[in-house]
Scaffold this motif. Structure first.
Motif, PDB file in Angstrom:
ATOM      1  N   ARG A  20      25.383  54.347  43.244  1.00  0.00           N
ATOM      2  CA  ARG A  20      23.998  53.986  43.547  1.00  0.00           C
ATOM      3  C   ARG A  20      23.312  53.312  42.363  1.00  0.00           C
ATOM      4  NH1 ARG A  20      21.504  56.682  48.119  1.00  0.00           N
ATOM      5  NH2 ARG A  20      23.061  57.891  49.260  1.00  0.00           N
ATOM      6  N   TYR A  21      23.593  53.778  41.142  1.00  0.00           N
ATOM      7  CA  TYR A  21      22.888  53.190  40.004  1.00  0.00           C
ATOM      8  C   TYR A  21      23.268  51.721  39.823  1.00  0.00           C
ATOM      9  CZ  TYR A  21      26.868  53.215  36.717  1.00  0.00           C
ATOM     10  OH  TYR A  21      28.059  52.970  36.081  1.00  0.00           O
ATOM     11  N   LEU A  22      24.548  51.370  40.105  1.00  0.00           N
ATOM     12  CA  LEU A  22      24.959  49.975  39.991  1.00  0.00           C
ATOM     13  C   LEU A  22      24.336  49.126  41.097  1.00  0.00           C
ATOM     14  CD1 LEU A  22      28.733  49.989  38.951  1.00  0.00           C
ATOM     15  CD2 LEU A  22      26.771  49.183  37.634  1.00  0.00           C
ATOM     16  N   GLN A  23      24.293  49.675  42.312  1.00  0.00           N
ATOM     17  CA  GLN A  23      23.674  48.933  43.407  1.00  0.00           C
ATOM     18  C   GLN A  23      22.189  48.702  43.135  1.00  0.00           C
ATOM     19  OE1 GLN A  23      24.660  49.643  47.538  1.00  0.00           O
ATOM     20  NE2 GLN A  23      26.235  51.116  46.955  1.00  0.00           N
ATOM     21  N   PRO A 152      27.626  39.551  27.089  1.00  0.00           N
ATOM     22  CA  PRO A 152      28.705  38.918  27.859  1.00  0.00           C
ATOM     23  C   PRO A 152      28.260  37.550  28.368  1.00  0.00           C
ATOM     24  CG  PRO A 152      28.341  41.187  28.568  1.00  0.00           C
ATOM     25  CD  PRO A 152      27.184  40.826  27.688  1.00  0.00           C
ATOM     26  N   MET A 153      29.073  36.529  28.117  1.00  0.00           N
ATOM     27  CA  MET A 153      28.691  35.168  28.478  1.00  0.00           C
ATOM     28  C   MET A 153      29.670  34.487  29.419  1.00  0.00           C
ATOM     29  SD  MET A 153      27.121  33.728  24.893  1.00  0.00           S
ATOM     30  CE  MET A 153      26.450  32.275  25.694  1.00  0.00           C
ATOM     31  N   ALA A 154      30.955  34.841  29.326  1.00  0.00           N
ATOM     32  CA  ALA A 154      31.936  34.110  30.123  1.00  0.00           C
ATOM     33  C   ALA A 154      33.200  34.924  30.304  1.00  0.00           C
ATOM     34  CB  ALA A 154      32.271  32.774  29.450  1.00  0.00           C
ATOM     35  N   LYS A 199      31.167  37.721  42.054  1.00  0.00           N
ATOM     36  CA  LYS A 199      31.356  38.881  42.913  1.00  0.00           C
ATOM     37  C   LYS A 199      32.175  39.960  42.215  1.00  0.00           C
ATOM     38  CE  LYS A 199      31.309  36.098  47.168  1.00  0.00           C
ATOM     39  NZ  LYS A 199      29.968  36.535  47.571  1.00  0.00           N
ATOM     40  N   GLY A 200      32.114  41.162  42.756  1.00  0.00           N
ATOM     41  CA  GLY A 200      32.994  42.257  42.382  1.00  0.00           C
ATOM     42  C   GLY A 200      33.056  42.557  40.906  1.00  0.00           C
ATOM     43  N   ALA A 201      34.298  42.697  40.417  1.00  0.00           N
ATOM     44  CA  ALA A 201      34.518  43.085  39.029  1.00  0.00           C
ATOM     45  C   ALA A 201      33.977  42.052  38.055  1.00  0.00           C
ATOM     46  CB  ALA A 201      36.015  43.301  38.786  1.00  0.00           C
ATOM     47  N   ASP A 202      34.025  40.759  38.423  1.00  0.00           N
ATOM     48  CA  ASP A 202      33.499  39.731  37.524  1.00  0.00           C
ATOM     49  C   ASP A 202      32.000  39.899  37.316  1.00  0.00           C
ATOM     50  OD1 ASP A 202      36.010  38.697  37.247  1.00  0.00           O
ATOM     51  OD2 ASP A 202      35.668  36.921  38.490  1.00  0.00           O
ATOM     52  N   ALA A 203      31.280  40.260  38.379  1.00  0.00           N
ATOM     53  CA  ALA A 203      29.840  40.490  38.251  1.00  0.00           C
ATOM     54  C   ALA A 203      29.564  41.639  37.290  1.00  0.00           C
ATOM     55  CB  ALA A 203      29.229  40.779  39.630  1.00  0.00           C
ATOM     56  N   GLN A 204      30.350  42.695  37.390  1.00  0.00           N
ATOM     57  CA  GLN A 204      30.166  43.834  36.488  1.00  0.00           C
ATOM     58  C   GLN A 204      30.465  43.448  35.045  1.00  0.00           C
ATOM     59  OE1 GLN A 204      31.820  47.617  37.784  1.00  0.00           O
ATOM     60  NE2 GLN A 204      31.875  46.930  39.908  1.00  0.00           N
ATOM     61  N   LEU A 205      31.533  42.685  34.823  1.00  0.00           N
ATOM     62  CA  LEU A 205      31.886  42.277  33.468  1.00  0.00           C
ATOM     63  C   LEU A 205      30.798  41.420  32.837  1.00  0.00           C
ATOM     64  CD1 LEU A 205      35.659  41.417  33.986  1.00  0.00           C
ATOM     65  CD2 LEU A 205      34.765  43.244  32.528  1.00  0.00           C
ATOM     66  N   LEU A 206      30.164  40.560  33.634  1.00  0.00           N
ATOM     67  CA  LEU A 206      29.134  39.675  33.113  1.00  0.00           C
ATOM     68  C   LEU A 206      27.738  40.290  33.161  1.00  0.00           C
ATOM     69  CD1 LEU A 206      30.357  36.275  34.616  1.00  0.00           C
ATOM     70  CD2 LEU A 206      30.509  37.025  32.241  1.00  0.00           C
ATOM     71  N   CYS A 207      27.654  41.548  33.625  1.00  0.00           N
ATOM     72  CA  CYS A 207      26.368  42.260  33.709  1.00  0.00           C
ATOM     73  C   CYS A 207      25.373  41.486  34.573  1.00  0.00           C
ATOM     74  CB  CYS A 207      25.777  42.496  32.324  1.00  0.00           C
ATOM     75  SG  CYS A 207      26.766  43.586  31.275  1.00  0.00           S
ATOM     76  N   ASN A 211      26.680  38.146  43.615  1.00  0.00           N
ATOM     77  CA  ASN A 211      26.268  36.901  44.271  1.00  0.00           C
ATOM     78  C   ASN A 211      25.316  36.057  43.438  1.00  0.00           C
ATOM     79  OD1 ASN A 211      27.808  37.175  46.700  1.00  0.00           O
ATOM     80  ND2 ASN A 211      26.321  38.694  47.412  1.00  0.00           N
ATOM     81  N   THR A 212      25.121  36.403  42.151  1.00  0.00           N
ATOM     82  CA  THR A 212      24.353  35.537  41.267  1.00  0.00           C
ATOM     83  C   THR A 212      25.105  34.221  41.074  1.00  0.00           C
ATOM     84  OG1 THR A 212      23.386  37.405  40.058  1.00  0.00           O
ATOM     85  CG2 THR A 212      23.412  35.289  38.931  1.00  0.00           C
ATOM     86  N   ALA A 213      24.373  33.114  41.061  1.00  0.00           N
ATOM     87  CA  ALA A 213      24.998  31.806  40.849  1.00  0.00           C
ATOM     88  C   ALA A 213      25.453  31.672  39.397  1.00  0.00           C
ATOM     89  CB  ALA A 213      24.013  30.695  41.183  1.00  0.00           C
TER      90      ALA A 213
END
Length: 252
Positions: A20-23, A152-154, A199-207, A211-213
């Motif tokens: 829930r905290y991540l959502q 985190p940038m890339a 999406k998914g794990a990549d979104a978490q890695l980039l904080c 669905n952020t562009a």
């Protein structure tokens, strides 16, 4: 959209879609990047936000901590949590073949790389095409999370022929520094820039909220003799990264 409707559970919670905290963090982050929450706007107090979102204060605290780490929220002692303004963007030329590490050093920033995966593997069809490989040879892969000043940038996923990079373990921070030591650094590259949603794990890695562009850049780099020696697919945060190019008349 008022606070009551913005933070209601039905607007952000999806069963089976993660803690829930991540959502909640991604939902608030999306509201910031889309402009629903404006720069300088104060979030509801922790107790009020927990009540509005129907979660514990611990959940709220962890969600806000994620946003602070991503540079979207500033916590002011005794005052509360406030939406931060956009940070100055980092520019990188599309016309110059320079590594992430060198670009950050030129700007006086401390770059770091977290290796997510690396090794020697059978080549994929995309790698065979991009690097001109035989299906029977191996390819070196290295996947890294690139950061500057702890932000985190890339995410960069690089593939090279195994004779060009026989030991992926040799790459710690700069891939191009290793290639230069071997006398096999590329001299030119072709890049293709595309807008995608993370999406998914990549979104978490980039904080970033899901669905952020962001920017996807596919780069194929070549030696002086024309041999392709690197194929990298990178995903870059568009909120803090700008790619620029210089255009000149062709003289025709």
């Amino acid at each position: 959209m008022n606070a009551e409707s913005l933070f209601q559970p039905e607007t952000w919670h999806r069963p089976g879609q993660g803690p829930r905290y991540l959502q909640l963090s991604r939902h608030i982050g999306r509201a910031i990047t889309e402009g629903t929450l404006q720069e300088g706007q104060q979030l509801p107090a922790e107790r009020d936000l927990a009540e509005l979102a129907n979660v514990s204060r611990v959940t709220v605290r962890k969600a806000v901590a994620e946003l602070v780490e991503a540079g979207l929220i500033e916590q002011r002692r005794g005052a509360g949590s406030f939406v931060m303004g956009s940070a100055p963007k980092t520019e990188q030329s599309l016309s110059t073949l320079v590594s992430f590490t060198e670009n950050m050093q030129a700007r006086g920033r401390v770059s770091t790389s977290r290796v997510l995966d690396r090794g020697l593997f059978p080549p994929s069809p995309d790698e065979i095409m991009a690097l001109g490989l035989s299906p029977s040879v191996s390819v070196a892969r290295i996947e890294r999370l690139r950061s500057a000043d702890d932000t985190p940038m890339a995410i960069e996923r690089s593939s090279l022929p195994s004779d060009i990079l026989p030991d992926p373990e040799a790459v710690e921070t700069s891939l191009y520094a290793v290639l230069r030591r071997r006398g096999q650094a590329p001299s030119r590259a072709i890049q293709r820039v595309t807008a995608v949603n993370v999406k998914g794990a990549d979104a978490q890695l980039l904080c970033l909220p899901e669905n952020t562009a962001i920017l996807q850049i596919d780069r194929t780099a070549y030696l002086d003799n024309g041999r392709p020696v690197e194929f990298t697919r990178g995903f870059y945060r568009s909120d803090i990264y700008d790619f620029v190019s210089e255009l000149r008349p062709d003289g025709g």
